[in-house]
Design a protein around this motif. Structure first.
Motif, short mmCIF file in Angstrom:
data_model
loop_
_atom_site.label_atom_id
_atom_site.label_comp_id
_atom_site.label_asym_id
_atom_site.label_seq_id
_atom_site.Cartn_x
_atom_site.Cartn_y
_atom_site.Cartn_z
N GLU A 157 0.84 -1.21 0.00
CA GLU A 157 0.00 0.00 0.00
C GLU A 157 0.87 1.26 0.00
OE1 GLU A 157 -3.45 0.69 -0.08
OE2 GLU A 157 -3.30 -1.30 -0.93
N GLU A 195 -3.37 6.48 6.07
CA GLU A 195 -3.95 6.37 7.40
C GLU A 195 -5.42 6.00 7.38
OE1 GLU A 195 -3.33 10.00 9.54
OE2 GLU A 195 -1.45 9.30 10.43
N ASN A 196 -6.01 5.94 6.19
CA ASN A 196 -7.45 5.70 6.07
C ASN A 196 -8.24 6.74 6.86
OD1 ASN A 196 -7.33 3.41 4.37
ND2 ASN A 196 -6.83 2.12 6.12
N THR A 197 -7.87 8.00 6.67
CA THR A 197 -8.55 9.11 7.34
C THR A 197 -10.03 9.11 6.97
OG1 THR A 197 -6.48 10.35 7.17
CG2 THR A 197 -8.46 11.59 7.73
N ASP A 198 -10.90 9.33 7.97
CA ASP A 198 -12.35 9.27 7.72
C ASP A 198 -12.84 10.47 6.93
OD1 ASP A 198 -13.01 6.89 9.42
OD2 ASP A 198 -12.15 8.17 10.97
N PHE A 224 -12.99 6.52 -2.73
CA PHE A 224 -12.92 6.86 -1.31
C PHE A 224 -14.33 6.92 -0.72
CE2 PHE A 224 -12.47 10.35 1.97
CZ PHE A 224 -11.82 9.56 2.90
#
Length: 642
Positions: A157, A195-198, A224
């Motif tokens: 990733e 970071e897979n930020t929301d 996303f």
């Protein structure tokens, strides 16, 4: 008032399945007394929405993002966001230890995974000698969490995102503090994605990206699932990434339910409707006032007629409640063109250029004829600006030549604009450099929207958009038939881009321009030069035609489709074929899920056999990978068939 976060269950809902991720309630902010940048701004952004935040420079867009993240406090009002969701602002770069490399910053996105891996390795060191059930259970829990967080895909990733955003291996080894602001912004963007930020707050994310990286980011945002609030002057980018627009106008929010193209059309229609309403009200008010005037004249000494006159005038005041809608002023100036007379505008022959042993390009033969419009495209560092400087004569080629025709008079607008006398005013700059009278200079500046006290600004204090506008104003003074522009829309707001396009659209002779702005390219290009891997591709046609050409050629060559943002429609499957494929995938999914249940049973059976557990772990990893692929295939076909 303060910015605060509250639990999700207390947030208002749009429907049973849709939560509000960002709620702004009556936000006010002023940096100078009596000058409210945000004046009662209110809006809601729902979970999973991708929203464009528009407004002219200075409208308060970046200020709003900083208020949302808590970096600024509003004078009044509150921002409400779910406390459990992570918000990331691209323009806000955290401070890292001085010894951190760019790679360390990227890996910081996986700090939880790295911590788990470190714990697992520590347990593994003595597990073979002391494999008690408690230790094995602890290890099993850590392994489960490691897999759930994507530990086995961490390096993949990281490389996928870094390569997509054009962050080379060499740059990743450099100290983060030694990088430029643009390089730091790009790496910070990659970190937030990893970071897979929301909720992503994107403040001009494409400013430091070339076309390939911008297309990659578009594709990422299309997939996303989180919430995104985007400030951008890239109109193509906005069209592909947003579904709604919030425009900040006079400190308040105006809403448009569509992408940028919808916003442009809807804004125009709203203006026309408001203007029509205003003119209708003015006509009615005029009719009533005329009637009131007549009654007043007739009713001298007659109280009843005077009362009627007063009542009608009151109706006229109520009839004209709307203000005249405002619209941006348009540039009225036009280039002074010299008609081209000759065989060719420009000839390039056997021209090559290298820097530090790296060949930028080697061009055998190119010829430009009158009134062609050529877009020069390519990734950063490929030599686009160098090519333009060779054409203008600012630099010399290693071999060959670029020669303009004898009747050619060129004008060049560079990417970075400077003036020889930065302490001169705008007015004095035109008077001295163009040898104009004060009145002629004022008239010319007025055509470029420099009016009133603006003409007394120092040229060194102008914004990037104002400098571009002034330089264009000066270029238009001479008769030209070859106009060369280097990133003319770079770092300009939307209105500034529109007036530059308006000015260029009035120019009818030969145009060569470098651009990453695909909206600009699509509007003007009749020919495309792409520089890539030391070679120049010459395509005669529009930008869209070039995209189609690359789509047709790429599968045969196995080439990367870097500048392609319009995928070809897939061959449609028959409904029966689709259902058959779905059923097959569902059978495979059930089979793998049964295998995973069996693996879970085996894990309990061999809980004290370390060697066997390692073998079971490997089986489970492979099963999960296969299951993930099946779910992706099933989802793609199911979405396609609906």
């Amino acid at each position: 008032m303060r910015v605060f976060w509250i639990p999700t269950e207390q947030l208002p809902k749009r429907n049973a399945n849709s939560m509000i991720d960002i709620s702004a309630q009556n936000i006010k902010k002023a940096f100078e007394e009596g000058n409210d940048i945000l004046d009662g701004l209110s809006f809601d952004i729902y979970e999973g929405e991708h929203v464009g935040l528009l407004g002219k420079n200075g409208a308060g867009k970046t200020t709003l993002l900083r208020i949302i993240t808590g970096k600024l406090t509003p004078d009044e009002g509150v921002i409400v966001t779910p406390s459990y969701k992570k918000i990331g602002l691209i323009s806000q770069i955290p401070v890292y230890p001085p010894n951190y490399t760019a790679q360390d910053v990227l890996r910081d996105a996986f700090r939880r995974i790295i911590s788990i891996k470190s714990e697992m390795e520590e347990i593994e060191r003595y597990m073979s000698d002391d494999a008690t059930p408690d230790i094995l259970n602890t290890y099993d829990n850590l392994l489960y969490e490691f897999e759930r967080l994507g530990g086995y895909n961490m390096e993949f990733e990281l490389n996928r995102v870094a390569n997509g955003l054009r962050i080379p291996e060499q740059q990743r080894t450099q100290l983060f503090d030694s990088l430029s602001g643009g390089e730091k912004t790009r790496i910070n963007l990659a970190r937030l994605i990893l970071e897979n930020t929301d909720t992503l707050l994107l403040d001009e994310p494409t400013n430091h990206l070339d076309m390939s990286a911008t297309v990659w980011l578009e594709e990422f945002l299309a997939k996303f699932k989180g919430t995104a609030l985007i400030i951008s002057h890239d109109r193509y980018f906005l069209d592909k990434t947003i579904k709604r627009v919030i425009e900040i106008n006079a400190g308040k929010a105006e809403f448009y339910s569509g992408n940028y193209s919808f916003y442009v059309q809807e804004k125009k229609q709203r203006y026309e409707r408001q203007l029509e309403k205003y003119e209708r009200e003015q006509t009615e008010a005029k009719r009533l006032n005329e009637a009131a005037d007549r009654l007043k004249q007739w009713g001298t000494g007659n109280k009843n007629l005077m009362k009627k006159s007063f009542a009608i005038r009151t109706r006229a005041e109520r009839a004209a409640q709307s203000e005249r809608p405002r619209t941006s002023k348009a540039i009225k100036a036009k280039f002074s063109e010299r008609e081209f007379r000759g065989d060719e505008v420009l000839v390039i022959s056997n021209m090559s250029k290298s820097y530090d042993g790296r060949k930028l390009f080697d061009i055998e033969e190119l010829e430009i004829n009158g009134r062609e419009r050529i877009a020069v495209i390519g990734d950063n560092g490929t030599g686009k600006t160098t090519l333009v400087k060779l054409i203008t004569g600012e630099e010399k080629p290693d071999t060959g030549f670029a020669r303009c025709g004898p009747s050619v008079k060129q004008a060049y607008l560079p990417q970075i604009i400077s003036f020889d006398h930065p302490r001169r005013t705008i007015l004095d700059t035109l008077i001295y450099e163009l040898d104009l009278t004060p009145q002629a200079a004022r008239d010319r500046l007025g055509s470029f929207l420099f009016t009133g006290e603006d003409v007394f600004k120092l040229v060194g204090d102008l914004s990037g958009g104002e400098k571009s506008r002034l330089r264009l104003c000066m270029l238009m003074n001479g008769e030209i038939n070859l106009l060369i522009l280097d990133e003319p829309t770079n770092h300009l707001d939307l209105s500034s881009r529109e007036w530059i396009e308006d000015a260029v659209s009035r120019y009818e002779e030969t145009l060569i321009f470098i651009a990453h702005d695909r909206y600009f390219i699509d509007r003007f290009a009749t020919r495309v030069w792409e520089i890539k891997d030391g070679a120049l591709t010459d395509f005669r046609g529009s930008y869209h035609e070039y995209v189609d050409f690359k789509l047709e050629r790429a599968p045969a060559e196995g080439a990367r489709q870097d500048v392609i943002e319009r995928p070809r429609p897939a061959r449609k499957k028959k409904p029966a074929d689709t259902q058959k494929e779905l059923k097959r995938l569902e059978r495979e999914i059930v089979k793998l899920e049964n295998e995973l249940d069996e693996i879970k049973r085996l894990r309990e059976e061999f809980s004290t056999d370390y060697a066997k557990l390692l073998e079971i772990d490997e089986q489970e990893r492979e099963a999960h990978k296969s299951l993930d692929k099946l779910y992706e295939q099933w989802g793609a076909i199911a979405d396609y068939s609906t």
